[in-house]
Design a protein around this motif. Structure first.
Motif, PDB file in Angstrom:
ATOM      1  N   VAL A  76       1.757   2.703  -2.153  1.00  0.00           N
ATOM      2  CA  VAL A  76       0.803   2.597  -1.046  1.00  0.00           C
ATOM      3  C   VAL A  76      -0.622   3.022  -1.399  1.00  0.00           C
ATOM      4  O   VAL A  76      -1.481   3.064  -0.530  1.00  0.00           O
ATOM      5  CB  VAL A  76       1.288   3.389   0.192  1.00  0.00           C
ATOM      6  N   LYS A  96      -3.711  -0.362   1.617  1.00  0.00           N
ATOM      7  CA  LYS A  96      -3.848  -1.167   2.832  1.00  0.00           C
ATOM      8  C   LYS A  96      -5.318  -1.356   3.209  1.00  0.00           C
ATOM      9  O   LYS A  96      -5.723  -2.446   3.613  1.00  0.00           O
ATOM     10  CB  LYS A  96      -3.080  -0.511   3.984  1.00  0.00           C
ATOM     11  N   THR A 100      -7.080  -4.993   3.386  1.00  0.00           N
ATOM     12  CA  THR A 100      -7.751  -5.442   4.613  1.00  0.00           C
ATOM     13  C   THR A 100      -9.172  -5.890   4.298  1.00  0.00           C
ATOM     14  O   THR A 100      -9.630  -6.941   4.763  1.00  0.00           O
ATOM     15  CB  THR A 100      -7.774  -4.308   5.661  1.00  0.00           C
TER      16      THR A 100
END
Length: 113
Positions: A76, A96, A100
């Protein structure tokens, strides 16, 4: 085309006391340079511009170009490393947030255009 700007919380990796999460400004301006992204680091007021493709590759496997290295760190997180005459800045992000940001840049300027 529109400019994409996003704040991402990141950790600066250092031997000193952990300063905690800091805001990094991620910026993409397709009118200025459609192949590059810019990271504005806090405190140092340093801006780093590098290939959008390098960022994408580095989220999947270690990648480098010139003074910038990007690699996944676990499932992650991702690390972006900047080398200069003043030393090395190592910044750890949640993957993430970078994904994005990349998606938003591709909406502004798709690959190959």
């Amino acid at each position: 085309m529109s400019v994409v700007e996003q704040y991402a919380r990141a950790h600066i990796v250092t031997d000193e006391e952990d300063p905690g999460a800091v805001p990094v400004v991620l910026r993409y301006d397709p009118d200025s340079d459609p192949r590059s992204v810019r990271f504005d680091l806090p405190g140092t007021h340093e801006e780093w511009t590098f290939s959008r493709a390098l960022l994408e590759r580095g989220l999947r496997a270690p990648a480098e170009s010139g003074d910038v290295r990007v690699w996944p760190c676990g499932r992650v997180q991702a690390v972006v490393e900047f080398h200069s005459d003043n030393g090395v800045e190592v910044i750890q992000f949640d993957s993430k947030a970078l994904l994005t940001f990349l998606r938003r840049t591709y909406t502004a300027e798709p690959v190959g255009t």
